[in-house]
Design a protein around this motif. Structure first.
Motif, short mmCIF file in Angstrom:
data_model
loop_
_atom_site.label_atom_id
_atom_site.label_comp_id
_atom_site.label_asym_id
_atom_site.label_seq_id
_atom_site.Cartn_x
_atom_site.Cartn_y
_atom_site.Cartn_z
N ALA A 36 0.83 -1.21 0.00
CA ALA A 36 0.00 0.00 0.00
C ALA A 36 0.86 1.26 0.00
O ALA A 36 0.60 2.21 -0.74
N LEU A 37 1.91 1.26 0.83
CA LEU A 37 2.77 2.44 0.92
C LEU A 37 3.58 2.68 -0.36
O LEU A 37 3.84 3.82 -0.74
N LEU A 38 3.99 1.59 -1.01
CA LEU A 38 4.85 1.70 -2.19
C LEU A 38 4.07 1.79 -3.50
O LEU A 38 4.65 2.07 -4.55
N ILE A 54 4.59 4.58 -6.18
CA ILE A 54 5.88 4.75 -6.87
C ILE A 54 5.68 4.53 -8.37
O ILE A 54 5.16 3.51 -8.80
N ALA A 55 6.10 5.51 -9.15
CA ALA A 55 5.97 5.44 -10.60
C ALA A 55 7.36 5.65 -11.21
O ALA A 55 7.74 6.76 -11.57
N GLU A 59 11.31 -0.94 -14.04
CA GLU A 59 11.04 -2.10 -13.19
C GLU A 59 11.24 -1.80 -11.71
O GLU A 59 10.99 -2.66 -10.86
N LEU A 60 11.65 -0.60 -11.36
CA LEU A 60 11.89 -0.22 -9.96
C LEU A 60 10.61 0.27 -9.28
O LEU A 60 10.57 1.30 -8.64
N ASP A 61 9.55 -0.53 -9.40
CA ASP A 61 8.27 -0.20 -8.80
C ASP A 61 8.23 -0.65 -7.34
O ASP A 61 9.23 -1.14 -6.80
N GLY A 62 7.07 -0.54 -6.72
CA GLY A 62 6.94 -0.94 -5.32
C GLY A 62 7.30 -2.39 -5.08
O GLY A 62 7.89 -2.74 -4.06
#
Length: 130
Positions: free
Chosen positions: A37-39, A42-43, A64-67
């Protein structure tokens, strides 16, 4: 407390870290829903600087560095040695740890030496030193 006291007696530097879970262990699974939920916001975008992941051991492009990536980063074993050797093999010779207390510089230097290479290993910050 006993372990910390034994370390002190033996002249081993040890410090209690104020967390309620052990990073890079199965305990992180207890945080999955909260971290998802917190991450979620991230976009990630294309990286402007080359980025070698210590999660995958491969170069990443950025998107690819998403939550989910950052959860895996906290959950999985850190592959710092493998990443360091990859960089050494590709000709990199300067390693800078950017953190409030550069504890990884020792491990980096040991990997450089074990690989029979020469490289500069530096910390950039020190806690409470501006």
């Amino acid at each position: 407390e006993e372990f910390l006291a034994a370390c002190e007696t033996d002249g081993v530097r040890a410090k209690r870290i104020a967390v309620d879970y052990a990073s890079h262990s199965a305990q992180v699974e207890l945080l999955r829903e909260e971290l998802d939920a917190l991450l979620a916001p991230i976009a990630p975008r294309e990286a402007a600087v080359p980025f070698l992941s210590t999660v995958t051991g491969e170069w990443v492009e950025g998107p690819e560095l998403d939550g989910g990536y950052w959860f895996r980063n906290l959950r999985r074993t850190v592959e710092l040695e493998r990443a360091t050797r990859t960089l050494l093999d590709q000709g990199f010779g300067v390693f800078i740890e950017s953190s409030p207390h550069p504890v990884l510089t020792v491990g980096l230097q040991e990997t450089v030496e074990d690989a029979g290479r020469e490289a500069a290993v530096l910390g950039s910050l020190r806690r409470n030193e501006g």
